[in-house]
Write an enzyme that holds these catalytic residues in place. Structure first.
Site, PDB file in Angstrom:
ATOM      1  N   MET A 179      -0.070  -1.304  13.812  1.00 27.56           N
ATOM      2  CA  MET A 179      -0.271  -0.784  12.456  1.00 27.56           C
ATOM      3  C   MET A 179      -0.095  -1.884  11.425  1.00 27.56           C
ATOM      4  SD  MET A 179       3.290   0.894  11.192  1.00 27.56           S
ATOM      5  CE  MET A 179       2.783   0.551   9.524  1.00 27.56           C
ATOM      6  N   CYS A 180      -0.716  -1.685  10.265  1.00 28.57           N
ATOM      7  CA  CYS A 180      -0.496  -2.525   9.085  1.00 28.57           C
ATOM      8  C   CYS A 180      -0.480  -1.573   7.890  1.00 28.57           C
ATOM      9  CB  CYS A 180      -1.570  -3.612   8.967  1.00 28.57           C
ATOM     10  SG  CYS A 180      -3.251  -2.991   8.853  1.00 28.57           S
ATOM     11  N   ARG A 181      -0.799  -2.034   6.714  1.00 27.79           N
ATOM     12  CA  ARG A 181      -0.766  -1.156   5.539  1.00 27.79           C
ATOM     13  C   ARG A 181      -1.919  -0.161   5.538  1.00 27.79           C
ATOM     14  NH1 ARG A 181      -3.263  -1.081   0.889  1.00 27.79           N
ATOM     15  NH2 ARG A 181      -4.103  -3.169   1.162  1.00 27.79           N
TER      16      ARG A 181
END
Length: 107
Positions: A64-66
């Site tokens: 995941m990231c933003r």
């Protein structure tokens, strides 16, 4: 070619709660310090070459990231670190919050 399979936030949450997955946050430390998903493992993309994912056999790896964009740009590199199928949290942290799932915010 290695790819990441998208998973909706509700599915990611269920897999984590069941102990079937590890959520790997590839954001940088300052981003994680501001807000994160409890229990996620922080492995910043800037230092990812040396990352140890520490995944138990049978556990899914979900990155995941933003927003999902950074994960998408690095999907081949990230997927190559996992034997078998690897996953990405659809919409990243933003998608998680859009589903009303909890985060931990800096005080």
């Amino acid at each position: 070619m290695a790819v990441l399979t998208p998973l909706p936030a509700a599915e990611v949450s269920a897999r984590i709660k069941a102990g079937k997955a590890v959520l790997v946050d590839i954001r940088e430390p300052d981003e994680v310090a501001a807000e994160r998903i409890a229990g996620s493992v922080v492995r910043p993309m800037s230092k990812f070459a040396a990352a140890d994912l520490d995944v138990r056999p049978g556990q899914d790896v979900i990155y995941m990231c933003r927003s999902g964009a950074r994960t998408g740009m690095n999907c081949v590199r990230l997927a190559a670190c996992v034997p078998g199928e690897a996953f990405v949290l659809e919409g990243g942290l933003n998608g998680w919050k859009a589903e009303g799932l909890p985060t931990v915010r800096a005080a």
